[in-house]
Design an enzyme around this catalytic site. Structure first.
Site, PDB file in Angstrom:
ATOM      1  N   ALA A  24      -7.568-113.305   6.697  1.00  0.00           N
ATOM      2  CA  ALA A  24      -8.887-113.575   7.027  1.00  0.00           C
ATOM      3  C   ALA A  24      -9.833-113.278   5.450  1.00  0.00           C
ATOM      4  O   ALA A  24     -10.917-113.736   5.531  1.00  0.00           O
ATOM      5  CB  ALA A  24      -9.474-112.740   8.056  1.00  0.00           C
ATOM      6  N   HIS A 123      -1.163-120.520  11.315  1.00  0.00           N
ATOM      7  CA  HIS A 123      -1.925-120.755  12.518  1.00  0.00           C
ATOM      8  C   HIS A 123      -2.554-122.125  12.497  1.00  0.00           C
ATOM      9  O   HIS A 123      -3.582-122.220  13.612  1.00  0.00           O
ATOM     10  CB  HIS A 123      -2.976-119.599  12.343  1.00  0.00           C
TER      11      HIS A 123
END
Ligand code: ZN
Length: 246
Positions: A24, A123
């Site tokens: 992230a 993801h």
């Protein structure tokens, strides 16, 4: 700091099979906040507050599709954000033939936007969306412009983002590709994530190369495992080091 950049530059010069693993922190430098840091959502009817993780879970998507898409559109899609200096530097490193693959936990598609060709998106991606009935493809804009739950213009089925939700399994082909790239790498650079979080921890075990580099703004419990640790902005570190060898 300069000494650390020099050490990274030396590693990049000597390496010919580099893999970058990003979390992230890579995207927060593009202005995309980690959705986990956002407030949950209070549901008056149920008198309960859902956590960000619950809001992007498979069971929530099935039970409360409208609320799921409200949160998804507000917190997971950033159409105006752009790749940062770190993404651009990594694209340059691939062009030089040194970087063989990127493994990312992010879903924004920025590595491809910057020019990288081999990207394993653990993801998934917000840029890809499919009808759950007829598998017709839809882009990010279609999702953003839809009201409530996006439905297929061809068959009326629900359109689902190609994003791995909590409780859903990762794609076998993506995992295989990522494992293969990491197992063959001579240098593994990890940026914007700690080594201890799933699935990073498991994947990193496949690395048997020479240099493990960790770039993260704050220290992590995995710092002692790395050959080189740099606590600074990933974009700044990568662009400085990669500019020195190009
Ligand atoms: Zn359809």
């Amino acid at each position: 700091m300069t000494a650390e950049i020099d050490k990274l530059t030396k590693i990049l010069k000597e390496s010919n099979n580099i893999v970058f693993f990003g979390g992230a922190g890579m995207s927060t430098e593009s202005g995309i906040p980690d959705f986990r840091s956002s407030n949950g959502l209070f549901n008056e009817k149920l008198n309960v507050t859902f956590t960000p993780e619950q809001l992007v879970s498979h069971s929530f998507y099935i039970r409360y599709p409208e609320e799921f898409f409200n949160f998804y559109k507000a917190k997971l899609i950033y159409p105006n954000a752009k790749p940062n200096a770190g993404h651009i530097a990594l694209a340059k490193l691939e062009e030089m033939g040194k970087l063989k693959a990127i493994v990312t936990q992010n879903i924004d598609g920025f590595h491809q936007a910057a020019g990288n060709k081999t990207v394993f998106e653990l993801h998934g991606s917000v840029l890809r969306n499919y009808c759950t009935k007829c598998h017709a493809f839809y882009d990010e804009k279609f999702i953003l412009q839809s009201k409530g739950v996006p439905t297929c213009t061809k068959c009326g089925g629900n359109v689902k983002p190609d994003v791995v939700l909590y409780e859903e399994g990762l794609d076998d082909n993506v995992i295989r590709g990522a494992v293969n790239a990491i197992a063959n790498a001579d240098t593994l650079i990890i940026g914007g994530t700690s080594l201890v979080v799933y699935p990073a921890a498991g994947l990193i075990d496949y690395f048997s190369g020479k240099n493990l580099v960790l770039i993260n703004k704050s220290s992590t419990s995995a710092d002692n495992k790395a050959d080189l640790v740099i606590h600074d902005s990933i974009g700044k570190v990568l662009s400085e080091a990669i500019n020195k060898i190009s």
